[in-house]
Enzyme design. Structure first.
Site, PDB file in Angstrom:
ATOM      1  CG  ASP A  24      83.912  -1.824  -4.271  1.00 44.23           C
ATOM      2  OD1 ASP A  24      84.213  -2.085  -3.092  1.00 44.23           O
ATOM      3  OD2 ASP A  24      84.717  -1.372  -5.093  1.00 44.23           O
ATOM      4  CD  GLU A  81      85.787  -1.104  -0.134  1.00 44.97           C
ATOM      5  OE1 GLU A  81      85.540  -1.741  -1.157  1.00 44.97           O
ATOM      6  OE2 GLU A  81      85.714   0.144  -0.079  1.00 44.97           O
TER       7      GLU A  81
END
Length: 125
Positions: A24, A81
Protein backbone atom coordinates in the site's frame (compact mmCIF):
# COMPACT_ATOMS: atom_id res chain seq x y z
CA UNK A 1 9.49 -5.97 9.72
CA UNK A 2 11.97 -6.18 12.59
CA UNK A 3 12.39 -9.89 11.75
CA UNK A 4 12.43 -10.03 7.92
CA UNK A 5 13.01 -13.79 7.73
CA UNK A 6 10.01 -14.55 9.97
CA UNK A 7 7.88 -12.02 8.08
CA UNK A 8 8.87 -13.50 4.73
CA UNK A 9 8.02 -17.03 5.90
CA UNK A 10 4.63 -15.91 7.20
CA UNK A 11 3.81 -14.03 3.99
CA UNK A 12 4.89 -17.00 1.87
CA UNK A 13 2.54 -19.25 3.84
CA UNK A 14 -0.30 -16.79 3.16
CA UNK A 15 0.56 -16.75 -0.54
CA UNK A 16 0.60 -20.55 -0.59
CA UNK A 17 -3.01 -20.69 0.59
CA UNK A 18 -4.12 -18.25 -2.09
CA UNK A 19 -3.96 -14.88 -0.36
CA UNK A 20 -2.57 -12.10 -2.56
CA UNK A 21 -0.59 -9.32 -0.94
CA UNK A 22 -0.23 -5.66 -1.91
CA UNK A 23 2.19 -2.94 -0.94
CA UNK A 24 0.00 0.00 0.00
CA UNK A 25 1.08 3.61 -0.62
CA UNK A 26 4.00 2.46 -2.76
CA UNK A 27 6.69 5.09 -3.12
CA UNK A 28 6.18 6.68 0.30
CA UNK A 29 7.06 5.99 3.90
CA UNK A 30 8.54 2.60 4.61
CA UNK A 31 7.86 0.97 1.25
CA UNK A 32 11.11 -0.26 -0.19
CA UNK A 33 12.21 -1.66 -3.51
CA UNK A 34 13.85 -4.52 -1.64
CA UNK A 35 10.38 -5.71 -0.53
CA UNK A 36 9.54 -6.31 -4.18
CA UNK A 37 12.42 -8.74 -4.38
CA UNK A 38 12.17 -10.47 -1.02
CA UNK A 39 8.43 -10.63 -0.24
CA UNK A 40 5.67 -12.47 -2.14
CA UNK A 41 3.92 -9.32 -3.33
CA UNK A 42 1.40 -9.45 -6.19
CA UNK A 43 0.06 -5.88 -6.21
CA UNK A 44 1.38 -2.33 -5.92
CA UNK A 45 -0.86 0.53 -4.89
CA UNK A 46 0.28 3.91 -6.18
CA UNK A 47 -0.04 6.42 -3.36
CA UNK A 48 -2.62 9.14 -3.90
CA UNK A 49 0.04 11.80 -3.35
CA UNK A 50 1.40 10.93 -6.83
CA UNK A 51 -2.05 10.74 -8.44
CA UNK A 52 -3.43 13.97 -6.96
CA UNK A 53 -1.69 16.40 -9.33
CA UNK A 54 -1.98 14.37 -12.53
CA UNK A 55 -2.05 15.67 -15.27
CA UNK A 56 -0.65 19.04 -14.19
CA UNK A 57 2.57 17.88 -12.47
CA UNK A 58 5.12 16.28 -14.82
CA UNK A 59 7.11 14.88 -11.89
CA UNK A 60 4.09 13.03 -10.47
CA UNK A 61 3.32 11.75 -13.95
CA UNK A 62 6.89 10.48 -14.36
CA UNK A 63 6.86 8.77 -10.95
CA UNK A 64 3.49 7.18 -11.69
CA UNK A 65 4.70 5.94 -15.08
CA UNK A 66 7.77 4.42 -13.41
CA UNK A 67 5.69 2.61 -10.77
CA UNK A 68 3.36 1.25 -13.47
CA UNK A 69 6.34 0.06 -15.54
CA UNK A 70 7.98 -1.49 -12.49
CA UNK A 71 4.82 -3.34 -11.54
CA UNK A 72 4.31 -4.53 -15.09
CA UNK A 73 7.89 -5.77 -15.43
CA UNK A 74 7.53 -7.70 -12.15
CA UNK A 75 4.15 -9.10 -13.29
CA UNK A 76 2.25 -7.33 -10.52
CA UNK A 77 -1.12 -5.66 -10.67
CA UNK A 78 -0.91 -1.91 -10.15
CA UNK A 79 -3.74 -0.03 -8.44
CA UNK A 80 -3.96 3.77 -8.34
CA UNK A 81 -5.31 5.36 -5.16
CA UNK A 82 -7.18 8.63 -4.92
CA UNK A 83 -8.47 8.95 -8.48
CA UNK A 84 -10.83 11.91 -8.47
CA UNK A 85 -10.97 13.18 -12.06
CA UNK A 86 -11.55 11.75 -15.51
CA UNK A 87 -8.22 13.25 -16.61
CA UNK A 88 -6.40 11.26 -13.93
CA UNK A 89 -8.27 8.08 -14.89
CA UNK A 90 -7.48 8.60 -18.58
CA UNK A 91 -3.78 9.16 -17.90
CA UNK A 92 -3.58 6.04 -15.74
CA UNK A 93 -5.46 3.90 -18.26
CA UNK A 94 -3.33 5.19 -21.15
CA UNK A 95 -0.20 4.29 -19.15
CA UNK A 96 -1.41 0.75 -18.47
CA UNK A 97 -2.87 1.07 -14.97
CA UNK A 98 -6.29 -0.53 -15.27
CA UNK A 99 -7.24 -0.70 -11.58
CA UNK A 100 -8.10 2.38 -9.55
CA UNK A 101 -9.98 3.53 -6.51
CA UNK A 102 -11.16 6.97 -5.54
CA UNK A 103 -13.99 9.47 -5.37
CA UNK A 104 -14.37 9.42 -9.16
CA UNK A 105 -15.91 5.98 -8.74
CA UNK A 106 -17.52 6.17 -5.28
CA UNK A 107 -17.16 7.70 -1.85
CA UNK A 108 -16.17 5.43 1.06
CA UNK A 109 -19.22 3.56 2.34
CA UNK A 110 -20.33 0.90 4.75
CA UNK A 111 -21.44 -2.59 3.72
CA UNK A 112 -25.16 -1.74 3.65
CA UNK A 113 -24.52 1.28 1.43
CA UNK A 114 -22.21 -0.82 -0.75
CA UNK A 115 -24.95 -3.39 -1.34
CA UNK A 116 -27.38 -0.63 -2.41
CA UNK A 117 -24.71 1.04 -4.57
CA UNK A 118 -23.85 -2.19 -6.39
CA UNK A 119 -27.53 -2.86 -7.03
CA UNK A 120 -28.00 0.63 -8.48
CA UNK A 121 -25.04 0.79 -10.90
CA UNK A 122 -24.86 -0.88 -14.26
CA UNK A 123 -21.64 -2.87 -14.45
CA UNK A 124 -20.52 -3.95 -17.91
CA UNK A 125 -19.47 -7.57 -17.91
Amino acid sequence: MNDPEHMSDALNRLRDIGIKLAIDDFGTGYSSLSYLKTLPISKLKIDQSFVRDIPSDPDDMAITRAIIALGESLQMQVIAEGVETKAQAKFLFDEGCFLAQGFLYAKPMGSDDLDRYLESVHLDT
